[in-house]
Design a protein around this motif. Structure first.
Motif, PDB file in Angstrom:
ATOM      1  N   ILE A  13       5.405   4.200  43.047  1.00  0.00           N
ATOM      2  CA  ILE A  13       5.917   5.227  42.693  1.00  0.00           C
ATOM      3  C   ILE A  13       4.980   5.331  41.512  1.00  0.00           C
ATOM      4  O   ILE A  13       5.066   4.828  41.001  1.00  0.00           O
ATOM      5  N   ALA A  14       3.807   7.099  41.135  1.00  0.00           N
ATOM      6  CA  ALA A  14       3.513   6.885  40.396  1.00  0.00           C
ATOM      7  C   ALA A  14       2.866   8.880  40.549  1.00  0.00           C
ATOM      8  O   ALA A  14       3.719   9.693  41.228  1.00  0.00           O
ATOM      9  N   ILE A  15       4.035   9.048  39.202  1.00  0.00           N
ATOM     10  CA  ILE A  15       3.817  10.212  39.097  1.00  0.00           C
ATOM     11  C   ILE A  15       2.603  10.859  37.598  1.00  0.00           C
ATOM     12  O   ILE A  15       2.711   9.874  36.884  1.00  0.00           O
ATOM     13  N   ASP A 152     -10.650   7.120  29.400  1.00  0.00           N
ATOM     14  CA  ASP A 152     -10.232   7.540  28.325  1.00  0.00           C
ATOM     15  C   ASP A 152      -8.648   7.557  28.280  1.00  0.00           C
ATOM     16  O   ASP A 152      -8.306   5.830  28.686  1.00  0.00           O
ATOM     17  N   GLU A 153      -8.419   7.937  27.003  1.00  0.00           N
ATOM     18  CA  GLU A 153      -5.988   7.354  26.602  1.00  0.00           C
ATOM     19  C   GLU A 153      -5.476   7.725  28.076  1.00  0.00           C
ATOM     20  O   GLU A 153      -5.021   7.182  28.420  1.00  0.00           O
ATOM     21  N   GLU A 154      -6.223   8.804  28.285  1.00  0.00           N
ATOM     22  CA  GLU A 154      -5.233   9.423  29.405  1.00  0.00           C
ATOM     23  C   GLU A 154      -5.074   8.548  30.963  1.00  0.00           C
ATOM     24  O   GLU A 154      -5.881   8.293  31.267  1.00  0.00           O
ATOM     25  N   LYS A 155      -3.649   8.514  31.343  1.00  0.00           N
ATOM     26  CA  LYS A 155      -2.900   8.182  32.541  1.00  0.00           C
ATOM     27  C   LYS A 155      -3.603   9.160  33.818  1.00  0.00           C
ATOM     28  O   LYS A 155      -2.593  10.483  33.874  1.00  0.00           O
ATOM     29  N   TYR A 156      -3.853   8.939  34.911  1.00  0.00           N
ATOM     30  CA  TYR A 156      -4.629   9.765  36.191  1.00  0.00           C
ATOM     31  C   TYR A 156      -4.260   8.409  36.871  1.00  0.00           C
ATOM     32  O   TYR A 156      -4.256   7.660  37.094  1.00  0.00           O
ATOM     33  N   ILE A 157      -3.811   9.358  38.112  1.00  0.00           N
ATOM     34  CA  ILE A 157      -4.524   8.607  39.508  1.00  0.00           C
ATOM     35  C   ILE A 157      -5.718   9.332  40.573  1.00  0.00           C
ATOM     36  O   ILE A 157      -5.989  10.258  39.779  1.00  0.00           O
ATOM     37  N   VAL A 176      -4.629   3.551  34.736  1.00  0.00           N
ATOM     38  CA  VAL A 176      -4.668   4.192  36.575  1.00  0.00           C
ATOM     39  C   VAL A 176      -3.214   3.799  36.346  1.00  0.00           C
ATOM     40  O   VAL A 176      -2.378   2.966  36.808  1.00  0.00           O
ATOM     41  N   LEU A 177      -2.778   4.871  36.793  1.00  0.00           N
ATOM     42  CA  LEU A 177      -1.648   4.896  37.552  1.00  0.00           C
ATOM     43  C   LEU A 177      -1.380   4.429  39.350  1.00  0.00           C
ATOM     44  O   LEU A 177      -0.057   3.887  39.733  1.00  0.00           O
ATOM     45  N   ALA A 178      -2.561   5.187  39.430  1.00  0.00           N
ATOM     46  CA  ALA A 178      -2.851   4.624  41.280  1.00  0.00           C
ATOM     47  C   ALA A 178      -3.429   5.307  42.067  1.00  0.00           C
ATOM     48  O   ALA A 178      -4.615   6.169  40.710  1.00  0.00           O
TER      49      ALA A 178
END
Length: 537
Positions: A13-15, A152-157, A176-178
């Protein structure tokens, strides 16, 4: 809120926010040139740079996801050296007096169409590969930098139309979250990489346009993408995410506990690894041993035939680190799909059915003997077993045993010590299943390679997206074959295990226990989840 279904490539699960990845649309212009030889030289330099980039990607992939999953980058290198492909580019440059970019783009399009129109499913899959290598060369010719996503530093899908294996392997796992793609197959190289990298992923999802920056949920257990989730849904999934984290923490408490069913049957629970550096994960996840050590990484990472001493040091290290725990080392398993220049293997249209594994070893015994000498010498430093892949006939096993006896005699004559080791074979072909009763008389154990066994039994290329609905690893024929192998083993008093991906399929763990399986070998990360299933079976 919008809910979209996709095919599950890897659970979890990724949000988070979506970052849409757009492939740059390289507009290639036709430019008249005067010096065609200079243009051919410019193309040759770009091709050489592309080869070096692919070699670097292969090295990165081997370290992160193992040699088997990295093999696609070797296939791309091989395609870059294809004489028909190169001749077409050179001919267009000379005959039409045009720039190299246009020649590469035209050839890439022509070859991709040619592959796509073929009846053979394996060859159809090569259309995407030839487009990928052509785009790489065009980028180099255009002097554009290769894009590495999620830096970059932000995590995302990550969301994209599709991700090539080269793009997937360059994703920074920490960022990378997903990922979710509009195209792709659950058995594609990219999906396999996602599973190996432990990234929740969906493929073949009808993602709408303009999703960049939207908040989303990936449910890799149900195969769902939720865009702009309502507050209630978001809270529900945040709770699910926390529960999954706690579940993983609870699994850690299983460390040190025996892998025994409720009725007292002990199952040997081992780990699959690709190289020496994976030993840390084996110990961290409390595997009882190594059920599959893929020895070919020594060959794939070398520019020459690994010497006996080089191999001996690698096998010795594994045996010593495992401190008496079982270490099953699979002998060389390469073929035309894992090209190694110094082997001099011919290109094959269908390498899965070609010159590979034990077939190479028996045809080139000098290579095989070097490996067997190293393995037997390393047996003095731990609990090593030797396992031979791709067996289809009893004579192959007898010939391998004959060669092993020759090697033992040589070592004894030279005064080099070794121990008698357990000797087994992989059951990966329907032929091996049908003669398992005869094979069992010749060996100490069976290890069932379910990936190839499923593919060969169903006559399905598992990387072909069009065949996803037909590819069924739970097919009754596959399960009956597994039962036949276990029964044949037990009738001769030897043990039988599973080292393919099916061994980690938690929905089948209880089934395998009921079948009488003696051993399961899985990726290190799956050892504790499988143990949990077994002790509750």
């Amino acid at each position: 809120m919008q809910q979209i279904n996709g095919k599950i490539a890897f659970g979890g699960i990724a949000i988070g926010k979506i970052k849409e990845v757009f492939k740059e649309n390289n507009v290639v212009r036709r430019v008249k040139i005067d010096d065609t030889q200079a243009e051919i030289s410019r193309f040759r330099a770009a091709k050489n740079q592309a080869t070096e980039e692919l070699k670097a990607l292969y090295d990165k992939a081997v370290k992160e996801v193992g040699e088997a999953n990295a093999a696609i980058f070797e296939v791309h290198q091989m395609m870059l050296e294809d004489e028909d492909y190169l001749d077409s580019i050179r001919n267009i440059i000379v005959a039409q007096s045009v720039n190299a970019e246009f020649a590469v783009a035209t050839t890439g399009d022509n070859f991709a169409r040619m592959f796509a129109d073929m009846d053979d499913d394996y060859m159809k899959e090569r259309a995407a590969d030839v487009k990928d290598i052509s785009e790489r060369v065009i980028r180099i010719l255009s002097r554009k930098e290769e894009t590495v996503h999620a830096a970059d530093e932000e995590k995302y899908i990550i969301a994209a139309d599709d991700l090539a294996p080269s793009e997937t392997i360059q994703l920074e796992r920490e960022r990378v979250l997903a990922f979710v793609t509009r195209q792709g197959s659950t058995n594609s190289h990219t999906a396999i990489l996602a599973r190996t990298m432990n990234i929740p992923a969906l493929v073949s999802a009808a993602i709408p346009k303009e999703v960049n920056g939207k908040y989303a949920i990936i449910d890799g257990f149900k195969g769902i993408l939720i865009l702009d989730p309502e507050e209630e849904i978001l809270k529900e999934y945040e709770k699910k995410q926390q529960n999954e984290k706690k579940r993983q923490e609870l699994l850690q408490q299983l460390k040190g506990k025996p892998t025994v069913t409720k009725d007292g049957k002990e199952i040997k629970l081992y780990a699959n690894i690709g190289e020496v550096k994976d030993l840390g994960a084996v110990l961290q996840n409390d595997a009882a041993g190594i059920g599959l050590f893929r020895s070919e990484f020594l060959y794939l990472q070398s520019d020459h035939f690994p010497t006996e001493e080089e191999q001996f040091q690698a096998y010795k290290t594994v045996a010593e680190v495992m401190a008496g725990k079982k270490v099953i080392i699979r002998t060389l398993d390469i073929g035309a799909d894992k090209q190694i220049d110094y082997f001099g293997l011919d290109r094959e249209d269908n390498p899965a059915l070609g010159y590979r594994a034990v077939r190479i070893c028996l045809n080139r015994p000098e290579i095989f003997k070097t490996q067997l000498r190293a393995l037997l010498r390393a047996s003095m430093f731990g609990n090593i077993s030797i396992m031979v892949p791709m067996i289809a006939s009893v004579w192959e096993v007898k010939k391998v045993k004959e060669i092993m006896e020759e090697v033992k005699a040589e070592l004894s004559a030279e005064g080099l010590p070794y121990k008698e080791v357990e000797f087994g074979v992989m059951i990966e072909t329907p032929a091996a299943v049908m003669i398992a009763d005869d094979l069992a008389k010749e060996v100490d154990f069976f290890s069932i390679g379910t990936n190839d066994l499923t593919q060969y039994t169903l006559a399905i290329d598992r990387q072909n997206a069009k065949l996803d609905r037909f590819y069924d690893s739970h097919h009754p024929a596959v399960l009956k074959m597994i039962q036949m192998v276990i029964d044949s083993a037990h009738e001769e008093g030897i043990w039988a295990g599973i080292c393919g991906e099916l061994g980690a399929d938690l929905t089948l763990t209880e089934t395998f226990v009921k079948m009488g399986i003696d051993e399961l070998s899985v990726s290190p990360a799956m050892v504790l989840p499988v143990r949990n299933k077994i002790i509750n079976a």
